[in-house]
Design a protein around this motif. Structure first.
Motif, PDB file in Angstrom:
ATOM      1  N   ALA A   1     -17.001  -2.496   0.476  1.00  0.00           N
ATOM      2  CA  ALA A   1     -15.977  -1.943   1.468  1.00  0.00           C
ATOM      3  C   ALA A   1     -16.410  -1.937   2.731  1.00  0.00           C
ATOM      4  CB  ALA A   1     -15.997  -1.097   1.167  1.00  0.00           C
TER       5      ALA A   1
ATOM      6  N   LYS B   1     -12.161  -2.699   4.116  1.00  0.00           N
ATOM      7  CA  LYS B   1     -11.090  -1.315   3.292  1.00  0.00           C
ATOM      8  C   LYS B   1      -9.874  -2.604   2.674  1.00  0.00           C
ATOM      9  CE  LYS B   1     -11.393   3.340   4.014  1.00  0.00           C
ATOM     10  NZ  LYS B   1     -10.936   4.181   4.816  1.00  0.00           N
ATOM     11  N   ARG B   2      -9.434  -3.484   3.972  1.00  0.00           N
ATOM     12  CA  ARG B   2      -8.314  -3.977   3.209  1.00  0.00           C
ATOM     13  C   ARG B   2      -8.704  -5.378   1.987  1.00  0.00           C
ATOM     14  NH1 ARG B   2      -5.335  -8.426   6.326  1.00  0.00           N
ATOM     15  NH2 ARG B   2      -7.167  -9.819   6.968  1.00  0.00           N
TER      16      ARG B   2
ATOM     17  N   SER C   1     -10.072  -3.649  -1.046  1.00  0.00           N
ATOM     18  CA  SER C   1      -8.953  -3.089  -2.225  1.00  0.00           C
ATOM     19  C   SER C   1      -8.311  -4.017  -2.650  1.00  0.00           C
ATOM     20  CB  SER C   1      -7.925  -2.547  -1.267  1.00  0.00           C
ATOM     21  OG  SER C   1      -6.758  -3.502  -0.867  1.00  0.00           O
TER      22      SER C   1
ATOM     23  N   LYS D   1      -8.600  -5.426  -6.833  1.00  0.00           N
ATOM     24  CA  LYS D   1      -7.226  -5.013  -7.313  1.00  0.00           C
ATOM     25  C   LYS D   1      -7.699  -4.827  -8.860  1.00  0.00           C
ATOM     26  CE  LYS D   1      -4.393  -8.266  -6.179  1.00  0.00           C
ATOM     27  NZ  LYS D   1      -3.807  -9.281  -5.443  1.00  0.00           N
TER      28      LYS D   1
END
Ligand code: ZN
Length: 263
Positions: free
Chosen positions: A228, A233-234, A237, A241
């Motif tokens: 991270a 964050k994008r 994540s 997933k």
């Protein structure tokens, strides 16, 4: 309607050949309500001509299927061995030749097998292997996709992230090629993520790949927290997933097998 006239001509020709080349024979086909014939020239044969056409068509279909399966196998092997970007030593890696001298090694092997089984049964989501180099992450990641490729006939690729980005950088025409391939395959290993020089450009490529995928295995020397921090964050994540705790394995406590080779 060339096809029709061709096939009609072919049929007429076949009938002519039957007439020229056959005569009535003993025997009667109940299924087709038809007398048997005997071929008088060439290979000796007698029987029901309709049964013969049906059997020939069935054989041709099986041959076609076999050819299709062989093509699929070739494509699969091409992806796994030729298209993959990996060290040569990894090519031989399987679950069976993973070292199991210590309890930790046996533990990570059992875990990797369970991840393969999870995918085999249709499970989705990513798998993340963290830890320092030489702990066997790539070996097990490749073993997972190899086993799935063999048992499911699925397309699978492993790419070393540093080498992949070099490849794309050296020739920008390669970018779309690789994005298409890496999004298309059933199983993808992004090997050694975090070893590359992280930039907006590299992050965008990683994002584009992950964003369209549901089953990606990531090996990295970064912890999930560091992921991270390094990628934001994008991307983090997307990396995590569909990735519950059971899908993340920390390879800490395992020895560096590559160092051992030299001592
Ligand atoms: Zn028949």
């Amino acid at each position: 309607m060339t096809t029709f006239s061709n096939s009609a001509e072919r049929m007429a020709e076949q009938v002519r050949q039957y007439a020229d080349n056959s005569e009535p024979a003993d025997g009667y086909c109940e299924k087709h309500q038809m007398a048997h014939i005997k071929v008088i020239r060439g290979e000796p044969w007698s029987g029901c001509p309709k049964c013969w056409s049906e059997e020939t068509a069935a054989k041709a279909e099986i041959e076609g299927q076999n050819r299709h399966e062989e093509e699929q196998r070739r494509k699969r092997m091409y992806y796994l061995n030729k298209l993959s970007i990996m060290d040569e030593e990894l090519e031989q890696a399987t679950f069976d030749n993973f070292k199991t001298d210590t309890a930790r090694q046996r533990e990570v092997l059992a875990w990797a097998r369970s991840m393969a089984r999870y995918y085999y049964e249709g499970g989705r989501g990513n798998v993340v292997m963290t830890g320092e180099a030489g702990r066997g992450k790539s070996h097990l990641a490749y073993s997972i996709i190899k086993a799935l490729s063999e048992t499911q006939g699925s397309l699978a690729i492993i790419v070393n992230v540093v080498d992949l980005l070099d490849e794309i950088k050296s020739d920008f025409n390669q970018k779309q090629f690789w994005l298409n391939k890496l999004v298309e395959v059933d199983y993808l290993v992004l090997d050694d993520l975090g070893a590359e020089k992280i930039s907006d450009w590299s992050k965008e490529i990683i994002y584009s790949i992950l964003n369209k995928r549901t089953r990606t295995i990531i090996t990295t020397n970064l912890s999930s927290k560091e992921l991270a921090g390094s990628y934001g964050k994008r991307i983090a994540s997307r990396l995590l997933k569909g990735c519950p705790k059971e899908h993340i394995m920390d390879f800490a406590g395992l020895d560096d097998e590559r160092v051992k080779l030299w001592t």
